[in-house]
Design a protein around this motif. Structure first.
Motif, mmCIF file in Angstrom:
data_model
loop_
_atom_site.group_PDB
_atom_site.id
_atom_site.type_symbol
_atom_site.label_atom_id
_atom_site.label_comp_id
_atom_site.label_asym_id
_atom_site.label_seq_id
_atom_site.Cartn_x
_atom_site.Cartn_y
_atom_site.Cartn_z
ATOM 1 N N VAL A 1 8.301 -10.317 10.546
ATOM 2 C CA VAL A 1 7.838 -9.837 9.242
ATOM 3 C C VAL A 1 6.308 -9.891 9.213
ATOM 4 C CG1 VAL A 1 7.983 -10.129 6.734
ATOM 5 C CG2 VAL A 1 9.941 -10.744 8.174
ATOM 6 N N ILE A 2 5.698 -8.840 8.717
ATOM 7 C CA ILE A 2 4.239 -8.779 8.594
ATOM 8 C C ILE A 2 3.776 -9.681 7.446
ATOM 9 C CG2 ILE A 2 2.300 -7.253 8.038
ATOM 10 C CD1 ILE A 2 4.015 -4.970 9.312
ATOM 11 N N ILE A 3 2.679 -10.400 7.693
ATOM 12 C CA ILE A 3 2.028 -11.201 6.640
ATOM 13 C C ILE A 3 0.738 -10.480 6.260
ATOM 14 C CG2 ILE A 3 0.977 -13.414 6.043
ATOM 15 C CD1 ILE A 3 2.611 -14.565 8.499
ATOM 16 N N GLU A 4 0.621 -10.157 4.990
ATOM 17 C CA GLU A 4 -0.578 -9.458 4.525
ATOM 18 C C GLU A 4 -1.107 -10.165 3.292
ATOM 19 O OE1 GLU A 4 -1.147 -4.950 4.814
ATOM 20 O OE2 GLU A 4 -0.695 -5.270 2.701
ATOM 21 N N ASP A 5 -2.379 -10.564 3.327
ATOM 22 C CA ASP A 5 -2.996 -11.320 2.238
ATOM 23 C C ASP A 5 -2.169 -12.549 1.862
ATOM 24 O OD1 ASP A 5 -5.071 -9.454 2.171
ATOM 25 O OD2 ASP A 5 -3.970 -8.159 0.775
ATOM 26 N N GLY A 6 -1.622 -13.223 2.864
ATOM 27 C CA GLY A 6 -0.887 -14.472 2.649
ATOM 28 C C GLY A 6 0.538 -14.307 2.165
#
Ligand code: ZN
Length: 131
Positions: A96-101
């Motif tokens: 899963v991508i983590i974007e801005d926490g």
């Protein structure tokens, strides 16, 4: 960073582990990267599916039982080849991508640990990579 979790399972079920993965992301302090959620078992798996209507999970378990029934022709002496089949169908990990926490999951998506041959003491790991 690897985060390890233990899970006591029933005979078969889907367990929503999204909150554990979110907790690992927060503890890692990684704002942008990926989370790999991994299951080190051969009759259990990890998948992403709907988190809103619990009937979806019930239907998935029903359909997996219908698609991969136990068969007298199976040779595996442990007698749980159907569970091995379901585990391979579901897979052992998701990324899963983590974007801005935040995990970049869709509104209706949850991360599930899937048990096909419990009850057992299971574990899963979350690896957080920065990038
Ligand atoms: Zn087996």
């Amino acid at each position: 960073m690897v985060y390890n979790f233990n899970l006591r399972t029933e005979r078969k079920n889907f367990y929503n582990i999204t909150s554990y993965v979110r907790q690992a992301v927060i503890e890692s302090g990684v704002s942008n990267g990926i989370a790999v959620v991994y299951c080190p078992h051969t009759t259990a798996g990890i998948t992403i599916n709907e988190n809103a209507d619990p009937d979806v999970v019930t239907d998935l378990l029903y359909a997996l039982d219908k698609t991969y029934p136990d068969r007298p022709q199976f040779r595996h002496s442990e007698g749980n080849s159907a569970a091995h089949l379901k585990a391979s169908c579901i897979g052992s990990s998701v990324t899963v991508i983590i974007e801005d926490g935040v995990l970049l999951l869709g509104t209706w998506q949850g991360i599930y640990f899937t048990e096909f041959d419990g009850p057992r003491n299971r574990r899963f790991s979350v690896k957080i990579l920065k990038g």
